[in-house]
Design a protein around this motif. Structure first.
Motif, mmCIF file in Angstrom:
data_model
loop_
_atom_site.group_PDB
_atom_site.id
_atom_site.type_symbol
_atom_site.label_atom_id
_atom_site.label_comp_id
_atom_site.label_asym_id
_atom_site.label_seq_id
_atom_site.Cartn_x
_atom_site.Cartn_y
_atom_site.Cartn_z
ATOM 1 N N GLY A 242 41.807 30.752 40.187
ATOM 2 C CA GLY A 242 40.617 31.443 40.668
ATOM 3 C C GLY A 242 39.623 31.666 39.549
ATOM 4 O O GLY A 242 39.687 31.016 38.501
ATOM 5 N N ASN A 243 38.699 32.611 39.774
ATOM 6 C CA ASN A 243 37.683 32.943 38.782
ATOM 7 C C ASN A 243 37.630 34.447 38.577
ATOM 8 O O ASN A 243 37.882 35.224 39.517
ATOM 9 C CB ASN A 243 36.308 32.446 39.239
ATOM 10 C CG ASN A 243 36.237 30.935 39.333
ATOM 11 O OD1 ASN A 243 36.618 30.349 40.346
ATOM 12 N ND2 ASN A 243 35.778 30.298 38.284
ATOM 13 N N ASP A 245 36.385 37.920 38.693
ATOM 14 C CA ASP A 245 35.406 38.539 39.586
ATOM 15 C C ASP A 245 34.812 39.802 38.982
ATOM 16 O O ASP A 245 33.609 40.032 39.059
ATOM 17 C CB ASP A 245 36.088 38.879 40.923
ATOM 18 C CG ASP A 245 35.111 39.430 41.954
ATOM 19 O OD1 ASP A 245 34.290 38.636 42.458
ATOM 20 O OD2 ASP A 245 35.171 40.650 42.223
ATOM 21 N N SER A 246 35.644 40.631 38.347
ATOM 22 C CA SER A 246 35.147 41.892 37.777
ATOM 23 C C SER A 246 36.191 42.476 36.832
ATOM 24 O O SER A 246 37.348 42.043 36.802
ATOM 25 C CB SER A 246 34.833 42.896 38.888
ATOM 26 O OG SER A 246 35.992 43.165 39.672
ATOM 27 N N VAL A 256 40.607 39.009 39.946
ATOM 28 C CA VAL A 256 40.390 37.573 40.076
ATOM 29 C C VAL A 256 40.216 37.230 41.550
ATOM 30 O O VAL A 256 41.004 37.672 42.399
ATOM 31 C CB VAL A 256 41.580 36.783 39.496
ATOM 32 C CG1 VAL A 256 41.404 35.283 39.735
ATOM 33 C CG2 VAL A 256 41.736 37.086 38.017
ATOM 34 N N LYS A 257 39.164 36.456 41.850
ATOM 35 C CA LYS A 257 38.978 35.953 43.209
ATOM 36 C C LYS A 257 39.574 34.560 43.268
ATOM 37 O O LYS A 257 39.126 33.641 42.575
ATOM 38 C CB LYS A 257 37.505 35.904 43.587
ATOM 39 C CG LYS A 257 37.276 35.549 45.051
ATOM 40 C CD LYS A 257 35.816 35.697 45.448
ATOM 41 C CE LYS A 257 35.634 35.441 46.939
ATOM 42 N NZ LYS A 257 34.208 35.623 47.341
ATOM 43 N N ILE A 263 41.717 38.659 46.453
ATOM 44 C CA ILE A 263 41.427 39.370 45.206
ATOM 45 C C ILE A 263 42.762 39.843 44.624
ATOM 46 O O ILE A 263 43.517 40.557 45.280
ATOM 47 C CB ILE A 263 40.500 40.578 45.424
ATOM 48 C CG1 ILE A 263 39.128 40.108 45.932
ATOM 49 C CG2 ILE A 263 40.344 41.367 44.127
ATOM 50 C CD1 ILE A 263 38.332 39.310 44.911
ATOM 51 N N ILE A 273 33.214 37.186 32.961
ATOM 52 C CA ILE A 273 32.932 37.065 34.387
ATOM 53 C C ILE A 273 32.671 35.608 34.741
ATOM 54 O O ILE A 273 31.931 34.901 34.067
ATOM 55 C CB ILE A 273 31.707 37.932 34.768
ATOM 56 C CG1 ILE A 273 31.983 39.415 34.507
ATOM 57 C CG2 ILE A 273 31.341 37.706 36.236
ATOM 58 C CD1 ILE A 273 33.067 40.003 35.356
ATOM 59 N N GLY A 274 33.334 35.162 35.819
ATOM 60 C CA GLY A 274 33.159 33.791 36.283
ATOM 61 C C GLY A 274 34.063 32.780 35.631
ATOM 62 O O GLY A 274 34.113 31.616 36.049
#
Length: 359
Positions: A242-243, A245-246, A256-257, A263, A273-274
């Motif tokens: 994933g990436n 997220d916050s 992580v999304k 999540i 982030i990202g």
């Protein structure tokens, strides 16, 4: 104090770059393990330290004495080989005495040294036995005794327990650790066995494709793997990609999304982030939820999945769970008696979830 220093070591075999820019230090009286899969360069590194291979570049120092191009017999190093390398036609006494006789050590002194070292490895009275009359574990202790009889500054061990059965290998790990601590000898230990490295090491150097990927104490390596390779190699681990997220809790915790929209909360301080990452879950990280007992978990990291594979292992059961597009593994007490195809709910404690860089 570092007794062994390896600096920018390189070794090629034709077009194969076996060792690339390897640097590390082994502290006096400690065990440093070179850990990695087959072909990663760990044995080549060890052989360069021993003097059995000549590096193409780099320096090796022992107690501030450069030994890079010194013959093996003049390095003050003891070596224990994977296959024991005992002379089958010689008695234990003759195996231990052979090198000392070449050095012109007086016979009385040789006898004293052999008696002392056999006592160290708890094989007093075995002087007249032949290797074929001894078990694998006894032969390995004799191989260690042969290295110790020279009173080396440092001992090198090349997967010394790999030929033993599982139970004996575990016993010998503790015997080696006990002996090493008692003698206070410095050791560089090559292994591909993660459990072995975690048990015996003060420091672990993980190699892959001839390069150092990460080094540190067993706790550092296990708790804070640098990337997917380390996390997957040091323990059986499942990954969800994933990436970032916050962040929250002063950036100690990361959300992580995943690629399919979940999540997942975990830990890693050095992300942005990202950033493309993986959520790493070890076998013991997954906690099954039954009878709706989830009131204290605030719905964080709670997921549903389906049992798609199971293996009964006696006291535990190994489950593979399909959740979203991912398959994850867990090993739990046999009291969790799920069936194939059964829907399950599970919790991932954030403190047990490591978010790792994909690279």
């Amino acid at each position: 104090m570092a007794i062994l220093k390896v600096n920018n070591l390189n070794k090629n075999f034709g077009n194969v770059k076996a060792v690339q820019g390897v640097s590390f230090e082994a502290a006096e009286g400690k065990v440093l393990s070179l850990l990695g899969p087959s072909g990663c360069g760990k044995t080549t590194t060890l052989r360069c330290i021993a003097g059995f291979e000549n590096p193409d570049a780099g320096e090796i120092s022992l107690d501030d004495r450069r030994i890079t191009h010194i013959p093996p017999e003049k390095r003050g190093i003891g070596m224990v080989f994977q296959n024991y390398a005992l002379w089958p036609h010689m008695t234990v006494y003759a195996n231990l005495a052979f090198g000392l006789q070449i050095k012109k050590i007086p016979k009385d002194e040789i006898t004293k040294k052999i008696k002392r070292v056999l006592s160290m490895v708890r094989l007093e009275g075995y002087e007249n036995r032949y290797p074929r009359q001894m078990s694998g574990g006894q032969q390995q202790r004799i191989a260690m005794a042969r290295a110790l009889v020279f009173e080396p500054e440092i001992m090198l061990l090349d997967e010394p327990l790999s030929n033993l059965d599982a139970q004996l290998r575990e016993e010998m790990r503790f015997e080696f650790t006990e002996l090493q601590k008692k003698l206070g000898i410095t050791a560089v230990y090559v292994t591909h066995d993660q459990s072995e490295a975690l048990v015996i090491s003060d420091k672990i150097v993980i190699l892959n494709q001839g390069e150092i990927i990460q080094s540190g104490s067993p706790k550092e390596i296990y708790s804070n793997p640098k990337n997917n390779f380390v996390a997957g190699f040091i323990a059986v681990t499942s990954f969800i990609d994933g990436n970032v997220d916050s962040f929250f809790e002063e950036k100690k915790k990361v959300a992580v999304k995943t690629d399919d929209g979940f999540i997942v909360h975990g830990f890693n301080r050095n992300l942005s982030i990202g950033q493309r990452v993986s959520v790493a879950m070890r076998m013991n990280a997954i906690k099954f939820i039954q009878n709706g007992n989830n009131e204290k978990r605030n719905k964080i990291n709670i997921f549903k999945g389906k049992i798609i594979q199971l293996s009964y292992l006696g006291n535990t059961i190994d489950y593979k769970i399909k959740t979203g597009k991912w398959e994850i593994r867990t090993n739990v007490e046999a009291k969790y008696d799920f069936k194939m195809g059964e829907e399950v709910t599970f919790f991932l404690p954030p403190e047990d979830i490591i978010v790792t860089s994909k690279k």
